[in-house]
Design a protein around this motif. Structure first.
Motif, PDB file in Angstrom:
ATOM      1  N   PRO A  15       0.705  -0.975   0.107  1.00  0.00           N
ATOM      2  CA  PRO A  15      -0.290   0.050   0.010  1.00  0.00           C
ATOM      3  C   PRO A  15       1.257   1.228  -0.044  1.00  0.00           C
ATOM      4  O   PRO A  15       1.948   1.565   0.655  1.00  0.00           O
ATOM      5  CB  PRO A  15      -0.538  -0.012   1.410  1.00  0.00           C
ATOM      6  CG  PRO A  15      -0.266  -0.782   2.180  1.00  0.00           C
ATOM      7  CD  PRO A  15       0.269  -1.795   1.219  1.00  0.00           C
ATOM      8  N   PRO A  16       0.112   2.012  -0.007  1.00  0.00           N
ATOM      9  CA  PRO A  16       1.202   3.683  -0.990  1.00  0.00           C
ATOM     10  C   PRO A  16       1.374   4.505   0.941  1.00  0.00           C
ATOM     11  O   PRO A  16       0.121   3.406   1.769  1.00  0.00           O
ATOM     12  CB  PRO A  16       0.839   4.628  -1.237  1.00  0.00           C
ATOM     13  CG  PRO A  16      -1.139   3.528  -0.897  1.00  0.00           C
ATOM     14  CD  PRO A  16      -1.133   2.485  -1.142  1.00  0.00           C
ATOM     15  N   THR A  17       1.826   5.093   1.260  1.00  0.00           N
ATOM     16  CA  THR A  17       2.395   5.580   2.409  1.00  0.00           C
ATOM     17  C   THR A  17       0.949   6.327   2.394  1.00  0.00           C
ATOM     18  O   THR A  17       0.725   7.436   1.864  1.00  0.00           O
ATOM     19  CB  THR A  17       3.791   6.780   2.137  1.00  0.00           C
ATOM     20  OG1 THR A  17       4.897   6.162   1.667  1.00  0.00           O
ATOM     21  CG2 THR A  17       4.061   7.417   3.488  1.00  0.00           C
ATOM     22  N   LYS A  18       0.651   6.329   3.871  1.00  0.00           N
ATOM     23  CA  LYS A  18      -0.216   6.894   4.538  1.00  0.00           C
ATOM     24  C   LYS A  18       0.150   8.540   5.092  1.00  0.00           C
ATOM     25  O   LYS A  18       0.598   7.972   6.445  1.00  0.00           O
ATOM     26  CB  LYS A  18      -1.341   5.816   5.389  1.00  0.00           C
ATOM     27  CG  LYS A  18      -1.917   5.211   3.671  1.00  0.00           C
ATOM     28  CD  LYS A  18      -2.943   3.558   4.628  1.00  0.00           C
ATOM     29  CE  LYS A  18      -2.520   2.862   3.303  1.00  0.00           C
ATOM     30  NZ  LYS A  18      -3.899   1.716   4.138  1.00  0.00           N
ATOM     31  N   PRO A  19      -0.762   8.643   5.648  1.00  0.00           N
ATOM     32  CA  PRO A  19      -1.039  10.400   6.539  1.00  0.00           C
ATOM     33  C   PRO A  19      -0.441   9.473   8.099  1.00  0.00           C
ATOM     34  O   PRO A  19      -1.325   9.177   8.703  1.00  0.00           O
ATOM     35  CB  PRO A  19      -2.371  11.146   6.458  1.00  0.00           C
ATOM     36  CG  PRO A  19      -2.648  10.770   5.108  1.00  0.00           C
ATOM     37  CD  PRO A  19      -2.278   9.023   5.146  1.00  0.00           C
ATOM     38  N   VAL A 369       5.960   1.375  12.672  1.00  0.00           N
ATOM     39  CA  VAL A 369       3.792   2.245  12.085  1.00  0.00           C
ATOM     40  C   VAL A 369       3.151   1.150  11.841  1.00  0.00           C
ATOM     41  O   VAL A 369       3.447   0.582  10.828  1.00  0.00           O
ATOM     42  CB  VAL A 369       4.666   2.711  11.022  1.00  0.00           C
ATOM     43  CG1 VAL A 369       3.689   3.672  10.044  1.00  0.00           C
ATOM     44  CG2 VAL A 369       5.896   3.967  11.440  1.00  0.00           C
ATOM     45  N   LEU A 370       1.985   1.414  11.996  1.00  0.00           N
ATOM     46  CA  LEU A 370       0.454   0.194  11.817  1.00  0.00           C
ATOM     47  C   LEU A 370       0.091   1.126  11.565  1.00  0.00           C
ATOM     48  O   LEU A 370      -0.084   2.024  11.626  1.00  0.00           O
ATOM     49  CB  LEU A 370      -0.070   0.440  13.453  1.00  0.00           C
ATOM     50  CG  LEU A 370      -1.764  -0.191  13.429  1.00  0.00           C
ATOM     51  CD1 LEU A 370      -1.692  -1.400  12.808  1.00  0.00           C
ATOM     52  CD2 LEU A 370      -2.499  -0.191  14.679  1.00  0.00           C
ATOM     53  N   GLU A 371      -0.365   0.712  10.151  1.00  0.00           N
ATOM     54  CA  GLU A 371      -1.593   1.287   9.335  1.00  0.00           C
ATOM     55  C   GLU A 371      -3.133   0.689   9.050  1.00  0.00           C
ATOM     56  O   GLU A 371      -3.385  -0.453   8.945  1.00  0.00           O
ATOM     57  CB  GLU A 371      -0.861   1.221   7.611  1.00  0.00           C
ATOM     58  CG  GLU A 371       0.220   1.165   7.528  1.00  0.00           C
ATOM     59  CD  GLU A 371       0.614   1.814   5.635  1.00  0.00           C
ATOM     60  OE1 GLU A 371       0.019   0.603   5.226  1.00  0.00           O
ATOM     61  OE2 GLU A 371       1.698   2.312   5.521  1.00  0.00           O
ATOM     62  N   SER A 372      -3.765   1.741   8.788  1.00  0.00           N
ATOM     63  CA  SER A 372      -5.342   0.895   8.549  1.00  0.00           C
ATOM     64  C   SER A 372      -5.279   1.694   7.263  1.00  0.00           C
ATOM     65  O   SER A 372      -4.416   1.679   6.374  1.00  0.00           O
ATOM     66  CB  SER A 372      -5.966   2.247   9.447  1.00  0.00           C
ATOM     67  OG  SER A 372      -5.986   3.383   9.412  1.00  0.00           O
ATOM     68  N   HIS A 373      -6.293   1.910   6.821  1.00  0.00           N
ATOM     69  CA  HIS A 373      -7.031   1.655   5.538  1.00  0.00           C
ATOM     70  C   HIS A 373      -7.034   3.381   4.863  1.00  0.00           C
ATOM     71  O   HIS A 373      -6.168   3.574   4.030  1.00  0.00           O
ATOM     72  CB  HIS A 373      -8.438   1.744   5.249  1.00  0.00           C
ATOM     73  CG  HIS A 373      -8.653   0.110   5.152  1.00  0.00           C
ATOM     74  ND1 HIS A 373      -8.138  -0.497   4.214  1.00  0.00           N
ATOM     75  CD2 HIS A 373     -10.157  -0.140   5.521  1.00  0.00           C
ATOM     76  CE1 HIS A 373      -9.371  -1.588   4.523  1.00  0.00           C
ATOM     77  NE2 HIS A 373      -9.977  -1.393   5.554  1.00  0.00           N
TER      78      HIS A 373
END
Length: 487
Positions: A15-19, A369-373
């Motif tokens: 996935p792309p980097t998210k804010p 770093v944890l990612e949600s949608h």
């Protein structure tokens, strides 16, 4: 054609980097805030609304909160809550999270309930005995595989006989759950060890004794409908004294020590202590398998009952046509089960919409770093991560109509791709259990037996009707009408 869709694409693997966003939420004041949150969770808000109100408040599926049972019983009730399909998956990554003593969550039952041992479910994969015990379970499942189908047929034919008798009797209805408790325990013992517990010194009281022991393990997570003050003191604040179930547990243990003698011989060849291995086999059979089937099988029938005759017709036509095409004596085979696409989908959908295991926990081994949608969050070493599975597996960004039971959701290529978001086994349905992960070693066995239940039922019956309610950990199903197969 499958009626499902997903908004995610194949690029989700990278996935792309998210804010980057600070994890919202607060733990409040020590002692008092965890009690407040516990009261909201069990009483004033209720379980699902407890999470939903916080998602709405923080505009995030990742947030901080306190999880029951809280003071006295839990060392630390503070968790980072994960409620979407994307963030939830970090709980399967044992390079990032530790699973030591987290099987039941922020509290751990006294080891007096398991013979003084920390059984495999509470071990982290980094602990040597985890691999040894899991290897033992894998070998048991492999060696006993030829017995699973015939033992299931024999055991659950008696359950169906009981349904017939009850519905035809004065009451005109049958308690599926009560009959299922007896049949599921008998099946587990016969399938794994070739012994009918009712024919031993354990007698017919095995399911009752095991259910009592399960209560002593899980009471901090339960609401029994008693006065609130009684439940708060005796269920949610202090452990029920293990000595109250000691004699029952000893009788269960003695049964397993005899019935599993050959498996215990193998355990010693693996370097495991015979007594410790017996407590592990007891736990895997009574907690993981029997405890799971107590919830899973009524849940399947709940959704079948709600779907009604149109789905029943499709299922019986598929099941009977596949069995007929297989030839033989009309019995169900593994090969036949694999060809029943709708039957498989129904079982996966039951596991998705009402997973028998609702909670997953892991403690961060390091900063990451944890990612949600739509956001990224910094997690610090030592923080407890908690995933509420029914929200993750009903993620609207993954599943269309997530709150609706869609029988053919997992049919076809698109359905097969969605299986990676079915998480009931402490892993993705597309993952493989291994000694080095925490995925249920009996994952494939459970799915197979769920299909077998549906197939055996619709080989015998055309349709049924039922009243559906709720009990402590799942659905209460009362069969009110049975239509025997006409041809």
């Amino acid at each position: 054609m499958s009626t499902t869709q997903t908004s995610l694409t194949s690029s989700d693997a990278a996935p792309p980097t998210k804010p980057l966003r600070a994890i919202p939420g607060s733990y409040g004041f020590p002692f008092f805030s965890p009690i407040r949150d516990r009261l909201q969770y069990y009483y004033s808000q209720g379980r699902d609304n407890f999470f939903k109100t916080r998602v709405d408040q923080y505009k995030s599926t990742v947030f901080r909160t306190n999880m029951p049972p809280g003071p006295f019983m839990a060392k630390d009730p503070r968790v980072v809550c994960l409620l979407d399909a994307q963030s939830f998956q970090v709980l399967f990554d044992v390079s990032k999270v530790e699973k030591r003593d987290l099987f039941t969550g922020t509290y751990m039952p006294p080891t007096a309930l398991t013979g003084g041992y920390r059984v495999c479910a509470y071990l982290d994969p980094s602990e040597p005995k985890h691999a040894m015990n899991k290897k033992l379970l894998f070998s048991l499942l492999h060696d006993r595989q030829p017995h699973f189908l015939p033992e299931f047929h024999d055991t659950f034919s008696k359950l169906f006989d009981g349904l017939d008798a009850a519905v035809a009797g004065e009451a005109k209805k049958a308690d599926f759950n009560a009959l299922n408790d007896v049949s599921s325990f008998e099946f587990c013992c016969r399938a794994y060890f070739g012994v009918d517990p009712a024919s031993t010194s354990l007698g017919a009281d095995g399911p009752k004794k095991v259910s009592k022991w399960l209560l002593f393990n899980l009471h901090p997570l339960m609401v029994l409908g008693l006065p609130k003050i009684v439940e708060e003191i005796f269920l949610h604040t202090f452990h029920l004294p293990p000595f109250l179930v000691k004699s029952d547990y000893k009788k269960i243990y003695d049964f397993f020590y005899s019935a599993a003698a050959k498996t215990l011989d193998r355990a010693e060849s693996f370097g495991l202590d015979r007594e410790e291995a017996c407590h592990n086999l007891l736990f895997a059979t009574c907690f993981n398998s029997y405890g799971g089937f107590k919830v899973f099988f009524p849940d399947i029938f709940q959704w079948l009952a709600r779907a009604g005759e149109p789905l029943h017709k499709r299922l019986r036509e598929e099941i009977r046509s596949v069995v007929k095409a297989e030839g033989g004596d009309g019995s169900i085979t593994i090969t036949a089960l694999e060809k029943m696409e709708l039957t498989k989908s129904v079982v996966y959908e039951a596991l998705r919409i009402e997973p028998p295991v609702m909670f997953q926990y892991g403690r961060a081994k390091k900063d990451f770093v944890l990612e949600s949608h739509d956001s990224s969050f910094e997690v610090k070493e030592g923080e407890m991560l908690f995933g509420f599975q029914p929200f993750a597996t009903k993620d609207p960004k993954v599943f269309k109509d997530p709150e609706t039971f869609v029988a053919d959701r997992f049919v076809g290529e698109e359905g097969a791709r969605l299986l990676r978001y079915v998480y009931w086994s402490n892993g993705r349905e597309t993952d493989v259990p291994a000694e080095g992960n925490k995925q249920c070693p009996g994952k494939d066995f459970v799915v197979m037996v769920g299909r077998l239940l549906v197939a055996e039922f619709f080989m015998r019956y055309d349709s049924f009707e039922a009243e559906v309610g709720t009990v402590l950990l799942g659905a209460q199903v009362t069969i009110t009408k049975l239509s025997r197969a006409t041809g």
